[in-house]
Enzyme design. Structure first.
Site: not given
Lengths: 188, 508
Positions: B119, B203, B238, B295
């Site tokens: 990330k 973040e 999630h 993907r």
């Protein structure tokens, strides 16, 4: 028909209580009029057919057509209709009366066993024997399908016995833990 | 310089393997399936032209075994491998080994997979490419002071995230500075055990974001196009459960702008083949790069339904070396599509997986319906794999028609043996806020109440009560009422049941 006349003498109207998602419905069958029933006192005509799988049911009730699937389970029946699930208990009048008498008599179970709802692996045990637990409190964590699932206490009570150990594989329906429910009198 | 693929191995199982095999068949390419013990009679094993056994049920011993899959590839003499999604699809090592074996990997280059797998690295790359990222750290944070300073600078609440994470693991929301250090340590531990890497970063936490993602296609000749957005804000744990295209809040101007950003993101990492650039959008419609999925996505059918483009076939054409067949301005956006993921889960028990055999399966059909599944009647949902049974996709001329069509389809969907998320999906589609398009990623937590499921079928209950009683009587105390003796004449079971029914009434 002679037979109809005969039955009429000692068999009349059978009353059943069907409980769905906690709500009771009264259905009466009059054996002398085989295509009629009374639903909560209201007379209706019915025609029920079953498919290749007998669980696949088509019912026309007063010209309302309904298609559903019904299966037996531990508590009674489970039906699926129009994308909804229905949990059903079918009782005749006698059984229902008997059950309410038993209930009123304070017939309560003294232990409650917690069983695995699916096969998996015990990851962690969150309680110890003798612990007092509240309803909704996590008891243990079982991993299945790469997801950890917390098994919660269905009641207020005390942990009597733990039947599994961490990293142990469990089968569906296997006993995990035994709880002793708190007597209702204590609840404030 | 292009080749023609003649034989392709599908290194996956269930619905996505079936989806890929179907595309291969339509292209005249021989398909090779791999299967574990429990998947011997799974649909993908039976549908493929060839099938090879690769090991016991746990994925780690079968579908994740790179060596065994490459052995099959050699034995079957395939030209290429399609990884599907999940399993080895985003494993750069796998992509590399496929190429080293002289085979074509139907997906992006290993380097792009690797870059987007981290990330923090993805954030650095995107920032350099001029794509807006969520304010926060650009690399892993190891000391407390840097963490506290950073959090103060970007403003609380902040989100602690695992650099190599996914699926909500190693993630913590922190609103109070005094919880920050503790939360970072917890996230490090979780990340270490889940991903084998303890790197975490910070973040800004976006309060009510919507999840908007862009489908992109990139060829080997430097061409990149996007195929519009998908909105995937309806999530639980999630995980996406209902997706749609287009998004109700994306205007043509925003689409153009975000689409350009998505293309830049793909170019920045040297991307090729099909990929998805995910963004979060706040309530002021500011959007930020979230991550890139290297993907084919589970929800790719909603893009196919609204563009008319078969993404798997495009993946194969790209892998064969063909330039993209479409220019950006040739990409249509027609009508509206919605996908519901049908999971084997007990919604009332908090979305607990529900295992068992599918005793009856009768999926919906009719106008505008597509069902992508890898299972059929008699198939089993086991603990070894993801509990997704199928994806139900509808197309409508507009969002309203798509919603009404999905409700109709869900009501026609008959599946028993396991509990499913069908009642949950219905509850979402019937929700006023969902219908108005007013929702964000917290929708399921805030709007979905399990009591709704018990109340909503109320008007059907009286008739179900009658049906249940009749069924009970027919199957139990009058169970002695066996079917009439064999007459040697074929009669339809419905007719037979009708006869039984009339006998039933007469025999009292």
């Amino acid at each position: 028909m002679l037979r109809g006349v005969l039955t009429r003498q000692h068999d009349e109207i059978m009353t059943y209580i069907i409980t769905i998602n906690g709500r009771p419905y009264e259905v009466e069958l009059d054996e002398s009029s085989p295509s009629n029933i009374r639903l909560n006192g209201e007379q209706m005509t019915f025609d029920m057919r079953q498919g290749v799988h007998p669980q696949n049911v088509s019912l026309i009730l007063d010209n309302q057509s309904l298609m559903f699937w019904i299966e037996k389970n531990e508590e009674g029946y489970h039906a699926h209709c129009q994308g909804r699930d229905f949990n059903i208990v079918v009782e005749d009048e006698k059984t229902r009366q008997l059950r309410s008498v038993l209930k009123a008599g304070g017939e309560k179970s003294t232990v409650s066993s917690i069983k695995a709802s699916m096969p998996g692996m015990v990851v962690r045990i969150l309680v110890q024997p003798g612990d007092r637990v509240r309803k909704g409190q996590g008891l243990l964590i079982v991993e299945a399908m790469k997801m950890e699932n917390e098994i919660k206490s269905p009641l207020n009570g005390t942990v009597k016995q733990i039947r599994v150990a961490p990293l142990e594989a469990v089968e569906k329906g296997e006993m995990l833990l035994i709880l002793e429910p708190e007597s209702t009198g204590d609840e404030k | 310089m292009s080749t023609h693929l003649k034989k392709v191995l599908v290194a996956n199982r269930a619905e996505i393997a079936v989806r890929v095999i179907r595309a291969l068949r339509e292209l005249g390419i021989t398909s090779v399936a791999v299967y574990s013990d429990v998947d011997r009679v799974a649909l993908h094993t039976r549908l493929a032209d060839e099938a090879y056994y690769i090991g016991p049920p746990p994925a780690i011993d079968s579908y994740l075994r790179i060596d065994r899959i490459l052995d099959v590839a050699r034995k079957a003499k395939v030209d290429a491998i399609h990884p599907g999604y999940g399993f080895l699809a985003e494993n750069p090592e796998f992509a590399r080994q496929v190429e080293n074996a002289g085979l074509i990997f139907i997906g992006p280059p290993a380097d792009a997979i690797e870059a987007m797998g981290s990330k923090t690295r993805a954030r650095q790359m995107m920032k350099e490419a001029g794509v807006r990222v969520i304010p926060g750290a650009m690399e892993g944070i190891t000391d407390d002071k840097t963490a506290l300073d950073m959090a103060k600078q970007i403003g609380y609440p902040v989100l602690v995230k695992a650099a190599m994470g996914g699926g909500g693991k190693g993630m913590r929301v922190v609103s109070d500075p005094k919880d920050l250090i503790h939360s970072m340590e917890a996230a490090r531990r979780e990340s270490k055990s889940a991903f084998g890497d303890a790197t975490v970063y910070l973040e800004k936490y976006l309060e009510n974001p919507r999840h908007i993602e862009f489908q992109i296609l990139a060829d080997h000749h430097g061409n990149v196009i996007h195929l519009n957005e998908r909105e995937c804000s309806i999530q639980r744990r999630h995980q996406k459960v209902i997706e749609e295209a287009p998004s109700v809040i994306v205007t043509p101007e925003i689409r153009r702008e975000m689409g350009e950003a998505a293309k830049q993101a793909a170019q920045a990492c040297g991307y090729r083949n099909a990929g998805t650039v995910e963004f979060l959008m706040d309530k002021h419609r500011n959007y930020y790069f979230l991550e890139m999925n290297t993907r084919l996505q589970v929800e790719h059918p909603v893009t196919e339904m609204t563009t008319g483009i078969d993404l798997v076939k495009e993946q194969i054409a790209i892998a064969e070396g063909h330039p993209l067949r479409f220019k950006q301005r040739e990409i249509p956006l027609r009508g509206h599509a919605i996908e519901c993921r049908i999971y084997a889960e007990d919604v009332l028990a908090g979305f607990l997986p529900s295992t068992g055999r599918i005793t009856y399966l009768n999926p919906p059909d009719g106008p505008g319906i597509r069902e992508d599944t890898g299972i059929n009647e008699g198939g089993e949902i086991t603990i070894h794999y993801d509990p997704m049974i199928s994806k139900l996709i509808v197309w409508g001329s507009d969002r309203h028609e798509a919603i009404e069509r999905m409700i109709r389809a869900l009501r026609e969907y008959h599946l028993t043996g396991v509990k499913t998320t069908i009642p949950f999906c219905l509850a979402v589609l019937e929700n006023e806020k969902f219908r108005k398009g007013e929702f964000d990623t917290h929708f399921v937590d805030q709007e979905f109440h399990s009591t709704y499921l018990e109340e909503t079928g109320k008007q059907l209950e009286p008739a179900i009560a009658v049906g249940a009683l009749l069924y009970h009587l027919r199957m139990t105390q009058r169970g002695s009422l066996k079917p009439p003796p064999e007459t040697g004449v074929q009669i339809s079971p419905w007719k037979m049941q009708g006869r039984r029914a009339s006998m039933d009434r007469l025999s009292t």
